[in-house]
Design a protein around this motif. Structure first.
Motif, mmCIF file in Angstrom:
data_model
loop_
_atom_site.group_PDB
_atom_site.id
_atom_site.type_symbol
_atom_site.label_atom_id
_atom_site.label_comp_id
_atom_site.label_asym_id
_atom_site.label_seq_id
_atom_site.Cartn_x
_atom_site.Cartn_y
_atom_site.Cartn_z
ATOM 1 N N SER A 2 0.818 -1.202 0.000
ATOM 2 C CA SER A 2 0.000 0.000 0.000
ATOM 3 C C SER A 2 0.859 1.262 0.000
ATOM 4 O O SER A 2 2.043 1.242 0.343
ATOM 5 N N GLU A 54 -12.831 -2.020 0.483
ATOM 6 C CA GLU A 54 -11.897 -2.935 -0.154
ATOM 7 C C GLU A 54 -11.005 -2.163 -1.123
ATOM 8 O O GLU A 54 -11.319 -1.019 -1.489
ATOM 9 N N PRO A 55 -9.894 -2.765 -1.548
ATOM 10 C CA PRO A 55 -9.015 -2.079 -2.493
ATOM 11 C C PRO A 55 -9.769 -1.587 -3.727
ATOM 12 O O PRO A 55 -10.561 -2.331 -4.321
ATOM 13 N N GLY A 56 -9.545 -0.331 -4.061
ATOM 14 C CA GLY A 56 -10.201 0.274 -5.209
ATOM 15 C C GLY A 56 -11.478 1.010 -4.882
ATOM 16 O O GLY A 56 -11.973 1.792 -5.707
ATOM 17 N N TRP A 77 -5.544 4.810 2.446
ATOM 18 C CA TRP A 77 -4.593 4.159 1.530
ATOM 19 C C TRP A 77 -4.113 2.818 2.060
ATOM 20 O O TRP A 77 -3.817 1.920 1.286
ATOM 21 N N GLY A 80 -6.219 0.217 0.913
ATOM 22 C CA GLY A 80 -6.328 0.169 -0.539
ATOM 23 C C GLY A 80 -7.397 1.045 -1.138
ATOM 24 O O GLY A 80 -7.713 0.909 -2.333
ATOM 25 N N ARG A 82 -9.355 4.284 -2.755
ATOM 26 C CA ARG A 82 -9.039 5.338 -3.724
ATOM 27 C C ARG A 82 -9.578 6.650 -3.183
ATOM 28 O O ARG A 82 -10.788 6.826 -3.044
ATOM 29 N N ILE A 148 -1.718 -5.042 -1.342
ATOM 30 C CA ILE A 148 -2.306 -4.026 -2.213
ATOM 31 C C ILE A 148 -1.412 -3.890 -3.450
ATOM 32 O O ILE A 148 -0.273 -3.429 -3.339
ATOM 33 N N THR A 151 -0.820 -1.369 -8.843
ATOM 34 C CA THR A 151 -1.712 -0.891 -9.896
ATOM 35 C C THR A 151 -3.068 -0.426 -9.351
ATOM 36 O O THR A 151 -3.927 0.005 -10.117
ATOM 37 N N THR A 152 -3.247 -0.516 -8.038
ATOM 38 C CA THR A 152 -4.504 -0.082 -7.409
ATOM 39 C C THR A 152 -4.597 1.440 -7.419
ATOM 40 O O THR A 152 -3.650 2.130 -7.049
ATOM 41 N N THR A 159 -2.502 5.539 -9.720
ATOM 42 C CA THR A 159 -2.269 4.319 -8.958
ATOM 43 C C THR A 159 -1.231 4.539 -7.864
ATOM 44 O O THR A 159 -0.549 5.565 -7.829
#
Length: 234
Positions: A2, A54-56, A77, A80, A82, A148, A151-152, A159
């Motif tokens: 992360s 969740e991530p994203g 962050w 994960g 955004r 993480i 590319t997240t 990203t």
């Protein structure tokens, strides 16, 4: 890994990370790397356990430059999320105590911005959450279930890898290193404000001295008291 791990992992736990002044309130708060990581971990645990972030997933941060905003951003962050500025479509929107509702997010978390870290005197209305009071109950160590990926998306459409690369490049261009103590008065509005005002000093491992509601007549004394070595450009 992360964005938060990448920024904090290389730094000594006892190292001062951010000193926040509010010239309007006459307050000063200093956070070490360990204390900042503690706030970020509580935030990350709270976001994942209470809101299933969740991530994203989008998390809206509608807050000024402040030491509590650091914990919110790094916590988002770490799990994960955004970070965006608009609440519509976000899992959670973090807002200040005087911001209007509704935010358009699935949930709203009110951040008091109290210099002593106190929660709201009364529960917020409209089904909103008192961030400081509730997140304080979460665990102070965070372990993501899954790594993480770089590319997240981390900051608007950029990203983790892109944000880190850009922050490090801008820090190098300014000549910032871990030996620096950096004074800043700039806002953290949008991706550029967050990048230049917060992530560039962190990417350099520097100590950020941020002044909110800056009184120009006091800046020289802040520089002297904090022994700053550089100013962030506005």
């Amino acid at each position: 890994m992360s964005l938060t791990d990448e920024l904090l992992r290389p730094l000594p736990a006892a190292q001062p990370l951010i000193t926040h002044y509010d010239d309007q309130l006459g307050s000063r708060v200093e956070l070490s790397v360990a204390t900042t990581a503690n706030w970020a971990a509580k935030t990350a645990n709270w976001l994942t356990e209470e809101f299933d972030v969740e991530p994203g997933d989008a998390v809206a941060v509608q807050l000024p430059a402040h030491w509590q905003t650091v914990g919110v951003l790094l916590g988002a962050w770490w799990c994960g999320a955004r970070v965006v500025s608009e609440g519509v479509g976000a899992r959670v929107a973090f807002v200040g105590p005087d911001d209007p509702e509704p935010t358009g997010a699935a949930a709203t978390a009110v951040v008091t911005l109290d210099p002593m870290g106190r929660g709201l005197a009364e529960p917020p209305g409209g089904g909103a959450f008192d961030y400081l009071t509730e997140s304080r109950l979460a665990a102070d160590q965070y372990r993501p279930l899954f790594p993480i990926p770089g590319t997240t998306a981390a900051l608007f459409e950029s990203t983790v890898d892109e944000v880190l690369t850009e922050a490090r490049a801008r820090a190098a261009k300014l000549g910032l290193t871990a030996a620096d103590r950096v004074l800043s008065t700039r806002d953290w509005d949008g991706p550029e404000g967050i990048l230049d005002g917060l992530l560039v000093p962190l990417a350099a491992g520097a100590h950020l001295v941020h002044v909110s509601n800056a009184d120009p007549a006091k800046l020289a004394s802040h520089r002297d008291a904090e022994r700053t070595t550089a100013d962030l450009p506005e």
